[in-house]
Design an enzyme around this catalytic site. Structure first.
Site, PDB file in Angstrom:
ATOM      1  N   GLU A  36       0.845  -1.197   0.000  1.00 47.43           N
ATOM      2  CA  GLU A  36       0.000   0.000   0.000  1.00 47.43           C
ATOM      3  C   GLU A  36       0.876   1.240   0.000  1.00 47.43           C
ATOM      4  OE1 GLU A  36      -2.920   0.123   3.151  1.00 47.43           O
ATOM      5  OE2 GLU A  36      -3.611   2.124   2.567  1.00 47.43           O
ATOM      6  N   ASN A  81      -6.740   1.659   2.802  1.00 45.55           N
ATOM      7  CA  ASN A  81      -7.456   2.922   2.940  1.00 45.55           C
ATOM      8  C   ASN A  81      -6.982   3.961   1.931  1.00 45.55           C
ATOM      9  OD1 ASN A  81      -8.752   1.747   5.092  1.00 45.55           O
ATOM     10  ND2 ASN A  81      -7.425   2.671   6.647  1.00 45.55           N
ATOM     11  N   ASN A 181     -12.471  -0.877  -0.636  1.00 41.03           N
ATOM     12  CA  ASN A 181     -11.766  -1.373   0.543  1.00 41.03           C
ATOM     13  C   ASN A 181     -12.429  -0.831   1.808  1.00 41.03           C
ATOM     14  OD1 ASN A 181      -9.241  -2.323   2.099  1.00 41.03           O
ATOM     15  ND2 ASN A 181      -9.331  -0.141   2.611  1.00 41.03           N
ATOM     16  N   GLU A 182     -12.804  -1.713   2.704  1.00 41.90           N
ATOM     17  CA  GLU A 182     -13.342  -1.339   4.028  1.00 41.90           C
ATOM     18  C   GLU A 182     -14.319  -0.154   3.937  1.00 41.90           C
ATOM     19  OE1 GLU A 182     -10.155  -1.000   6.929  1.00 41.90           O
ATOM     20  OE2 GLU A 182      -9.667  -3.126   6.731  1.00 41.90           O
ATOM     21  N   TYR A 261      -7.200  -8.235  11.908  1.00 41.12           N
ATOM     22  CA  TYR A 261      -5.874  -8.135  12.529  1.00 41.12           C
ATOM     23  C   TYR A 261      -6.031  -8.611  13.964  1.00 41.12           C
ATOM     24  CZ  TYR A 261      -4.523  -5.173   8.590  1.00 41.12           C
ATOM     25  OH  TYR A 261      -4.252  -4.690   7.332  1.00 41.12           O
ATOM     26  N   GLU A 310      -6.547  -8.905   3.919  1.00 39.08           N
ATOM     27  CA  GLU A 310      -5.698  -8.267   4.933  1.00 39.08           C
ATOM     28  C   GLU A 310      -5.761  -9.131   6.171  1.00 39.08           C
ATOM     29  OE1 GLU A 310      -6.017  -4.055   5.762  1.00 39.08           O
ATOM     30  OE2 GLU A 310      -6.574  -3.633   3.681  1.00 39.08           O
ATOM     31  N   GLN A 358       1.433  -6.116   5.854  1.00 37.83           N
ATOM     32  CA  GLN A 358       1.717  -5.896   4.450  1.00 37.83           C
ATOM     33  C   GLN A 358       3.051  -6.559   4.113  1.00 37.83           C
ATOM     34  OE1 GLN A 358       1.202  -1.706   3.478  1.00 37.83           O
ATOM     35  NE2 GLN A 358      -0.822  -1.627   4.408  1.00 37.83           N
TER      36      GLN A 358
HETATM   37  O1  AHR Z   1      -3.088  -2.448   6.218  1.00 36.58           O
HETATM   38  C1  AHR Z   1      -3.286  -1.236   6.865  1.00 36.58           C
HETATM   39  C2  AHR Z   1      -4.714  -0.720   6.791  1.00 36.58           C
HETATM   40  O2  AHR Z   1      -5.543  -1.535   7.556  1.00 36.58           O
HETATM   41  C3  AHR Z   1      -5.340  -0.737   5.423  1.00 36.58           C
HETATM   42  O3  AHR Z   1      -5.064   0.405   4.711  1.00 36.58           O
HETATM   43  C4  AHR Z   1      -6.806  -0.811   5.722  1.00 36.58           C
HETATM   44  O4  AHR Z   1      -7.535  -1.430   4.711  1.00 36.58           O
HETATM   45  C5  AHR Z   1      -6.866  -1.511   7.054  1.00 36.58           C
HETATM   46  O5  AHR Z   1      -7.707  -0.876   7.948  1.00 36.58           O
END
Ligand code: AHR
Length: 503
Positions: A36, A81, A181-182, A261, A310, A358
């Site tokens: 990213e 994001n 995305n999100e 996460y 992710e 990432q």
């Molecule tokens: O990977 C970091 C961020 O985490 C990404 O930009 C987003 O999609 C997520 O909230």
């Protein structure tokens, strides 16, 4: 099916593996990456012009080598994001004419010196497939269609000609495209309700597939067990001949994305947290099946899989996104990553793709400095899994004690078990079985009876361990043993062991 039977801690555990008990194919894309425009992932990570370690394109050669070593099959780009305010046209054409823009996800100035062509050239050098996310924040459908045309069209049309003008005759054939995305997140520019998102995603999907039916489109989900996921799956995974040229073997949506996460400063909470992802996968797969049943999607249309685009260990409080999210990982985190990877192997039936978030510097096992790369503890489980845990996922029977303390998130308790030995197995195309066992305890070696390995067989042993779960260090070793008549094997405390043998 992988089964777990809890026994008292004093009893001797058993693990049974049978190479005939195949669960599903493990998609190679399970070992995908993500780059990213965030922190030092692109600039200073994969792209570092002027550094002696970079090639003539400005690409860091040591990072390319690391990606090749990991055999990363697919890489997601440009966010995250970041993509919610990204206009791809800013990042193509002569570099000196590219505009600098204020970007709003991480509140940085984006120079646009690295864009579509650079990323796609980098993918070719790495030998990986690109996966683009579309701007559902400030972007338009016209812009998205233009991007697909720029990347994939061989016609005599405006954007295909723009690509040629920028030096690339042959289309890149970018197959994977995410529909935002999100978009549910309050932090997202252009945050939407689930109703607004589903409506828009479906219409974009139709237009994108009319332009290029070979695309694989990924719906934007949340964590899986949420009303967002349930609603958008039900609305978008349906049977519609429009946009598909009447095909009864295709669908507008090919995969549903979820993000999770996990993290905790408490070791046992940290290593059991990825079990929440396992339950999330099962629930999401159920939602997909439910939509297919209720929407009467014919069985000729392949079942949509989950794109876990992710995942990782990340605590934004200790490594804030706005500060580049440079997590400093411990052995505990490496073991959590090993449990994460076990989850993907066990749930291979439902996983179409997974992308560690990432790939470089930002919440990453791989860090760069001006002088070289540094591999953090989670690098080692990732490397071992990517190298060996491919092919077919095997059913495993595990009988052992269970961690019964508090979990993070709390709902894990009661929803899924948390055994002391977290196990998965794969049968490679070469006929070798790889058995991955994480002993999650901090200080208890666990002697186990391992059924399924022939006595006298040569067994390759790969191990990730260390000198304390909170140390920012892990060791990796390889050895060979002859399998004993007793079938007894001791898994050291706080370790990942990968046993490889011909059954
Ligand atoms: O990977 C970091 C961020 O985490 C990404 O930009 C987003 O999609 C997520 O909230």
């Amino acid at each position: 099916m992988t089964s777990f039977t809890r026994i008292p801690d004093e009893e001797r555990p058993t693990i049974s593996v049978d190479p005939q008990q195949i669960i599903a194919t493990i998609e190679d894309n399970t070992y995908g990456g993500f780059t990213e425009h965030m922190g030092r992932c692109i600039y200073g990570g994969i792209y570092d012009p002027g550094n002696p370690l970079s090639d003539e394109n400005g690409f860091r050669k040591d990072v390319i080598e690391a990606m090749k070593e990991l055999k990363v099959p697919v890489v997601r780009y440009p966010g995250g994001n970041f993509v919610a305010t990204y206009h791809w046209l800013d990042g193509v054409g002569p570099r000196e004419k590219r505009p600098k823009r204020q970007e709003l996800a991480w509140v940085n100035v984006e120079s646009n010196q690295f864009g579509t062509d650079e990323f796609l050239q980098w993918c070719e050098l790495v030998g990986t497939e690109p996966f683009f996310a579309l701007n559902f924040g400030t972007g338009t459908l016209d812009e998205a269609l233009g991007w697909v045309e720029y990347c994939n069209s061989s016609a005599d049309t405006y954007y295909a000609n723009l690509r040629r003008q920028n030096g690339r005759e042959k289309p890149y054939n970018v197959k994977y495209w995410a529909l935002g995305n999100e978009m549910w997140g309050p932090w997202q520019v252009g945050q939407m309700t689930k109703e607004a998102y589903a409506e828009r995603a479906y219409q974009w999907a139709k237009a994108l597939k009319l332009l290029d039916p070979s695309l694989k489109l990924i719906l934007c989900g949340k964590e899986g067990p949420t009303s967002w996921d349930s609603y958008v799956i039900k609305e978008c995974i349906r049977f519609d001949l429009h946009g598909l040229g009447g095909s009864t073997t295709a669908s507008l949506i090919d995969m549903h994305s979820i993000h999770i996460y996990t993290a905790s400063g408490d070791h046992l909470k940290n290593v059991t947290a990825p079990r929440s992802a396992e339950r999330a996968i099962q629930i999401t797969a159920g939602l997909i099946d439910l939509a297919r049943i209720e929407n009467k999607v014919p069985t000729t249309v392949p079942r949509q899989k989950i794109c876990f685009d992710e995942w990782n260990v990340w605590d934004p409080a200790r490594a804030p996104g706005e500060e580049g999210a440079e997590e400093a990982y411990t052995l505990s985190d490496a073991l959590a990553v090993a449990v994460w990877l076990n989850v993907f192997v066990r749930q291979a039936e439902y996983i179409g793709m997974a992308n560690i978030a990432q790939s470089v510097n930002v919440i990453s096992p791989l860090m760069t400095t001006a002088e070289g790369v540094h591999k953090q503890p989670p690098w080692w489980p990732l490397l071992l899994f990517s190298r060996y845990m491919r092919g077919k996922a095997l059913s495993v029977g595990v009988k052992c004690g269970e961690y019964q303390g508090a979990t993070h998130p709390e709902w894990i308790r009661g929803a899924i078990e948390t055994p002391w030995l977290d196990v998965s197995a794969a049968l490679g195309d070469d006929g070798v079985v790889s058995l991955a066992v994480v002993n999650i305890t901090e200080d208890k070696a666990i002697e186990t009876e391992l059924r399924g390995i022939p006595a006298g067989a040569k067994v390759e042993v790969h191990r990730v361990s260390g000198n304390g779960v909170l140390e920012r260090h892990a060791e990796v070793s390889t050895s060979e043993i002859t399998w004993p008549e007793s079938h007894a094997y001791e898994f050291p405390a706080a370790s990942l062991t990968l046993l490889r043998y011909k059954p």
